[in-house]
Enzyme design. Structure first.
Site, PDB file in Angstrom:
ATOM      1  CG  HIS A   1      -2.142   0.976   1.153  1.00 15.36           C
ATOM      2  ND1 HIS A   1      -3.179   0.850   0.386  1.00 15.36           N
ATOM      3  CD2 HIS A   1      -2.185   2.191   1.647  1.00 15.36           C
ATOM      4  CE1 HIS A   1      -3.856   2.068   0.622  1.00 15.36           C
ATOM      5  NE2 HIS A   1      -3.180   2.715   1.112  1.00 15.36           N
TER       6      HIS A   1
ATOM      7  CG  HIS B   1      -3.173   7.165   8.444  1.00 17.44           C
ATOM      8  ND1 HIS B   1      -3.703   6.352   7.612  1.00 17.44           N
ATOM      9  CD2 HIS B   1      -3.341   8.497   7.922  1.00 17.44           C
ATOM     10  CE1 HIS B   1      -4.462   7.151   7.053  1.00 17.44           C
ATOM     11  NE2 HIS B   1      -4.528   8.198   7.040  1.00 17.44           N
TER      12      HIS B   1
ATOM     13  CG  ASP C   1      -7.434  19.203  11.054  1.00 16.95           C
ATOM     14  OD1 ASP C   1      -6.732  18.803  12.081  1.00 16.95           O
ATOM     15  OD2 ASP C   1      -8.242  20.154  11.339  1.00 16.95           O
TER      16      ASP C   1
ATOM     17  CG  HIS D   1      -8.300   8.724  10.160  1.00 15.25           C
ATOM     18  ND1 HIS D   1      -7.143   9.632  10.025  1.00 15.25           N
ATOM     19  CD2 HIS D   1      -8.479   8.431   8.815  1.00 15.25           C
ATOM     20  CE1 HIS D   1      -6.896   9.944   8.625  1.00 15.25           C
ATOM     21  NE2 HIS D   1      -7.432   9.052   7.795  1.00 15.25           N
TER      22      HIS D   1
END
Length: 384
Positions: A263, A300, A306, A336
């Site tokens: 990934h 991560h 943000d 998240h």
């Protein structure tokens, strides 16, 4: 940021006499968003671009911040922003800070009664639904689904839509919007490893010189105020121009994804950058091809940025219950990642058809009253 371009008729040397057929001079104007120390363009007007005939009362268009500080994952249903007939009235800031404003808009009618100039910010308008033509002093840019329109601050423009069904995702940047530096040679050419090249950048065309006197209203945004100023001649009276500062279009469908055996991190999706933020494009692509790869993104930590994701179309394997026009905000300070079950479900998948625009900011975003009106309150606990 764009490369050298010229349209129309210009003199052989800059800052020299350039006369009309009747012997009078064209009016030369230097246009730059960073004084005289960066890219610029020279425009040649039939009339001086300074002829103000009337100034109306200014009014505030500053966003109304509802939450200045917060630390929880949020989600907003962007398509719940109600359509408005007028282009400027349709623009609703939802997430803001001192570097940029993220705005949603659903305009139903073309701009015909006035012109618009954002004197504060470069604008990146992503076209989610709708099509039409952007009209500027530099010429015209046709646009449709998936186009980014990048408009330097100070550009006077009108947008003519083909239909009433339009959905726009807009970033107003208080710094210039640029190609990422790592994509460029030291002389400014897009390099071979970049996910797009100069052929993908659409420059203005069909320069139309409108030499017409009258009363032409330009609504100018500056420091959260709108200033209605009337000019004596049509602003699109340009006979020719040349330079490296002008609006351009780039389609998200021309972004070539970078993939690998395992990934790849979000920076491979980067499309543009500004001061303290980046813009990324998530497009259909093959998944990782290591025999034991996990296509779903790993968890991560958002420590210093943000993350805003605007969902455009397709199937997002990392998240449940995604809708078109949905916005997620993952603030800096807490990690998240994929929703429960998404990691196992992704194993063995060969490709994704997702389409999304991401904006990562390095200063915290504030939430406006407009955003609270379209929030999905259940999102915060959706990882349980």
């Amino acid at each position: 940021m764009p490369h050298y371009c010229k349209l129309g008729t210009i003199p052989h040397k800059r800052h020299t006499q350039f006369r009309k057929p009747d012997g009078s001079l064209y009016a030369e104007q230097l246009f730059s968003t960073e004084g005289f120390s960066s890219n610029s363009t020279l425009l040649y007007h039939c009339h001086p671009p300074t002829e103000i005939v009337k100034v109306d009362t200014p009014f505030s268009v500053a966003p109304k911040v509802a939450e200045e500080k917060m630390l929880k994952h949020r989600s907003f249903q962007g398509f719940n922003i109600m359509p408005k007939k007028d282009f400027l009235q349709s623009r609703k800031p939802v997430l803001v800070n001192s570097d940029l404003h993220i705005v949603l808009a659903a305009p139903q009618e073309s701009m015909t009664a006035y012109f618009y100039k954002n004197a504060d910010a470069d604008e990146m308008i992503f076209v989610h639904e709708g099509s039409g033509t952007l009209h500027t002093q530099y010429g015209q840019l046709k646009f449709g689904y998936g186009d980014y329109l990048v408009i330097p601050r100070g550009t006077i423009y009108q947008i003519l839509f083909d239909t009433a069904d339009n959905r726009l995702f807009i970033v107003e940047s208080f710094s210039p919007i640029r190609y990422p530096q790592r994509y460029l040679s030291k002389y400014g050419q897009l390099l071979e490893h970049a996910p797009y090249c100069e052929r993908d950048i659409r420059q203005p065309e069909n320069l139309e010189t409108i030499d017409r006197a009258g009363d032409y209203l330009i609504k100018i945004k500056k420091k959260g105020m709108m200033y209605p100023i009337h000019y004596a001649h049509h602003p699109f009276d340009v006979i020719g121009w040349d330079g490296c500062e002008y609006p351009f279009a780039f389609s998200i469908h021309d972004f070539e994804p970078i993939t690998g055996r395992v990934h790849q991190p979000p920076p491979v999706h980067q499309t543009f950058e500004g001061h303290n933020f980046v813009v990324c494009s998530f497009v259909p692509r093959l998944y990782d091809y290591h025999p034991e790869s996990i296509p779903a993104p790993y968890n991560h930590s958002n420590i210093d940025s943000d993350e805003v994701l605007y969902y455009v179309d397709g199937d997002f394997m990392s998240r449940k219950h995604v809708t078109r026009g949905m916005i997620t905000l993952h603030p800096g300070g807490i990690p998240h990642g994929p929703h429960p079950g998404a990691v196992e479900k992704s194993i063995g998948k060969m490709e994704t058809k997702e389409l999304a625009v991401m904006v990562d900011t390095f200063h915290p975003l504030q939430i406006t009253e407009e955003a609270l009106g379209i929030e999905d309150d259940s999102y915060t606990m959706s990882w349980i």
